[in-house]
Design a protein around this motif. Structure first.
Motif, PDB file in Angstrom:
ATOM      1  N   ALA A   8       6.553  10.883 -17.755  1.00 21.56           N
ATOM      2  CA  ALA A   8       7.712  10.867 -16.864  1.00 21.56           C
ATOM      3  C   ALA A   8       9.002  11.158 -17.612  1.00 21.56           C
ATOM      4  O   ALA A   8      10.037  11.405 -17.008  1.00 21.56           O
ATOM      5  N   GLY A   9       8.948  11.160 -18.950  1.00 19.88           N
ATOM      6  CA  GLY A   9      10.156  11.347 -19.740  1.00 19.88           C
ATOM      7  C   GLY A   9      10.286  12.751 -20.288  1.00 19.88           C
ATOM      8  O   GLY A   9       9.382  13.579 -20.146  1.00 19.88           O
ATOM      9  N   PRO A  10      11.411  13.030 -20.936  1.00 18.12           N
ATOM     10  CA  PRO A  10      11.594  14.338 -21.552  1.00 18.12           C
ATOM     11  C   PRO A  10      10.713  14.478 -22.796  1.00 18.12           C
ATOM     12  O   PRO A  10      10.329  13.485 -23.405  1.00 18.12           O
ATOM     13  N   GLY A  11      10.380  15.685 -23.142  1.00 13.75           N
ATOM     14  CA  GLY A  11       9.592  15.931 -24.352  1.00 13.75           C
ATOM     15  C   GLY A  11       8.194  15.364 -24.276  1.00 13.75           C
ATOM     16  O   GLY A  11       7.724  14.758 -25.222  1.00 13.75           O
ATOM     17  N   ALA A  12       7.534  15.535 -23.154  1.00 11.54           N
ATOM     18  CA  ALA A  12       6.216  14.935 -22.948  1.00 11.54           C
ATOM     19  C   ALA A  12       5.084  15.777 -23.525  1.00 11.54           C
ATOM     20  O   ALA A  12       3.958  15.641 -23.125  1.00 11.54           O
ATOM     21  N   SER A  16       4.427   4.773 -14.969  1.00 12.40           N
ATOM     22  CA  SER A  16       4.356   6.228 -14.890  1.00 12.40           C
ATOM     23  C   SER A  16       2.885   6.592 -15.060  1.00 12.40           C
ATOM     24  O   SER A  16       2.041   5.715 -15.189  1.00 12.40           O
ATOM     25  N   ALA A  17       2.592   7.870 -15.063  1.00 13.95           N
ATOM     26  CA  ALA A  17       1.190   8.286 -15.145  1.00 13.95           C
ATOM     27  C   ALA A  17       0.504   7.733 -16.381  1.00 13.95           C
ATOM     28  O   ALA A  17      -0.700   7.466 -16.359  1.00 13.95           O
ATOM     29  N   ASN A  18       1.254   7.522 -17.460  1.00 16.77           N
ATOM     30  CA  ASN A  18       0.622   7.036 -18.688  1.00 16.77           C
ATOM     31  C   ASN A  18       1.424   5.952 -19.423  1.00 16.77           C
ATOM     32  O   ASN A  18       1.163   5.669 -20.575  1.00 16.77           O
ATOM     33  N   ARG A  19       2.384   5.337 -18.725  1.00 22.95           N
ATOM     34  CA  ARG A  19       3.160   4.259 -19.353  1.00 22.95           C
ATOM     35  C   ARG A  19       2.950   2.976 -18.570  1.00 22.95           C
ATOM     36  O   ARG A  19       2.971   2.970 -17.335  1.00 22.95           O
ATOM     37  N   ILE A  20       2.756   1.899 -19.318  1.00 23.44           N
ATOM     38  CA  ILE A  20       2.507   0.586 -18.743  1.00 23.44           C
ATOM     39  C   ILE A  20       3.557  -0.378 -19.272  1.00 23.44           C
ATOM     40  O   ILE A  20       3.789  -0.444 -20.486  1.00 23.44           O
ATOM     41  N   SER A  50       3.751   5.676  -5.592  1.00 27.62           N
ATOM     42  CA  SER A  50       3.621   5.700  -7.041  1.00 27.62           C
ATOM     43  C   SER A  50       2.517   6.660  -7.467  1.00 27.62           C
ATOM     44  O   SER A  50       2.690   7.441  -8.392  1.00 27.62           O
ATOM     45  N   ARG A  51       1.380   6.599  -6.789  1.00 30.84           N
ATOM     46  CA  ARG A  51       0.260   7.487  -7.136  1.00 30.84           C
ATOM     47  C   ARG A  51       0.662   8.953  -6.967  1.00 30.84           C
ATOM     48  O   ARG A  51       0.293   9.793  -7.783  1.00 30.84           O
ATOM     49  N   GLN A  52       1.432   9.259  -5.919  1.00 37.93           N
ATOM     50  CA  GLN A  52       1.892  10.635  -5.720  1.00 37.93           C
ATOM     51  C   GLN A  52       2.811  11.063  -6.860  1.00 37.93           C
ATOM     52  O   GLN A  52       2.710  12.183  -7.363  1.00 37.93           O
ATOM     53  N   GLN A  56       0.827  -1.201   0.000  1.00 43.42           N
ATOM     54  CA  GLN A  56       0.000   0.000   0.000  1.00 43.42           C
ATOM     55  C   GLN A  56       0.862   1.252   0.000  1.00 43.42           C
ATOM     56  O   GLN A  56       0.560   2.210  -0.702  1.00 43.42           O
ATOM     57  N   THR A  57       1.941   1.258   0.761  1.00 44.21           N
ATOM     58  CA  THR A  57       2.841   2.403   0.799  1.00 44.21           C
ATOM     59  C   THR A  57       3.473   2.613  -0.568  1.00 44.21           C
ATOM     60  O   THR A  57       3.534   3.726  -1.064  1.00 44.21           O
ATOM     61  N   SER A  58       3.916   1.524  -1.188  1.00 42.40           N
ATOM     62  CA  SER A  58       4.527   1.624  -2.504  1.00 42.40           C
ATOM     63  C   SER A  58       3.529   2.160  -3.528  1.00 42.40           C
ATOM     64  O   SER A  58       3.863   3.004  -4.339  1.00 42.40           O
TER      65      SER A  58
END
Length: 190
Positions: free
Chosen positions: A104-108, A79-83, A40-42, A34-36
């Motif tokens: 989470a990457g450059p050039g988003a 990441s927020a939009n990578r699976i 991640s959600r934060q 749950q902490t992890s």
């Protein structure tokens, strides 16, 4: 027709699991998990804020990510939009982005398609992209039209398979083109 049945089955299983969870029939993850997940959600929230998404847009994005997580066995959100999916990565376009870019990457910015790395097979449909960089046979639950970039080592042949796993068509690297994903059930990058 099979993809529709599979979608209906996944939706039914998802509703059953949600009901079982609400009824207390499924156990909650351990406190460490749950902490992890909370950490991640934060981090994902911070990524959507940096990308300029409103809370409603971030929620819409998470709903789309959750849909993919439900239909991709063994996948996990990184990441927020990578699976991370079997054989590679799936990136979901954020609301307002024409092309999927990892927040989470450059050039988003999502104003141009992400480059397909050398040695990779990249598939695109409006808004989303799959980047395969491991050999194997992978399910492709997409419908509709899109494009591909076979940027693997020169001469490497990617196979696109029917529901019975017979070859529908192939692509020999380097090659790009358009595709109809509806009749492609499996992808074999190399």
């Amino acid at each position: 027709m099979n993809k529709i049945r599979a979608f209906m089955l996944r939706a039914t299983v998802g509703v059953f699991a949600a009901g079982a969870l609400a009824a207390g029939l499924m156990t909650a993850p351990a406190a460490g998990a749950q902490t992890s997940q909370s950490d991640s959600r934060q981090a994902f929230t911070a990524q959507t804020q940096r990308a300029g998404l409103t809370p409603a847009q971030a929620g819409e994005l998470q709903d789309r990510v959750d849909g993919y997580l439900a239909e991709e066995p063994g996948s996990r959100q990184v990441s927020a939009n990578r699976i991370a999916i079997e054989g590679g990565d799936l990136v979901v376009a954020a609301p307002g982005q024409r092309y999927a870019r990892d927040l989470a990457g450059p050039g988003a910015s999502g104003r141009a398609p992400a480059a397909c790395g050398y040695g990779h097979l990249c598939l695109y449909k409006p808004g989303d992209s799959r980047d395969y960089y491991r050999c194997g046979t992978y399910s492709l639950p997409w419908v509709g039209d899109g494009t591909f970039n076979n940027n693997q080592t020169r001469g490497t042949t990617a196979k696109f398979l029917n529901s019975d796993r017979s070859v529908r068509w192939t692509s020999t690297a380097p090659q790009t083109g358009t595709a109809t994903w509806t009749q492609v059930y499996y992808v074999v990058p190399c």
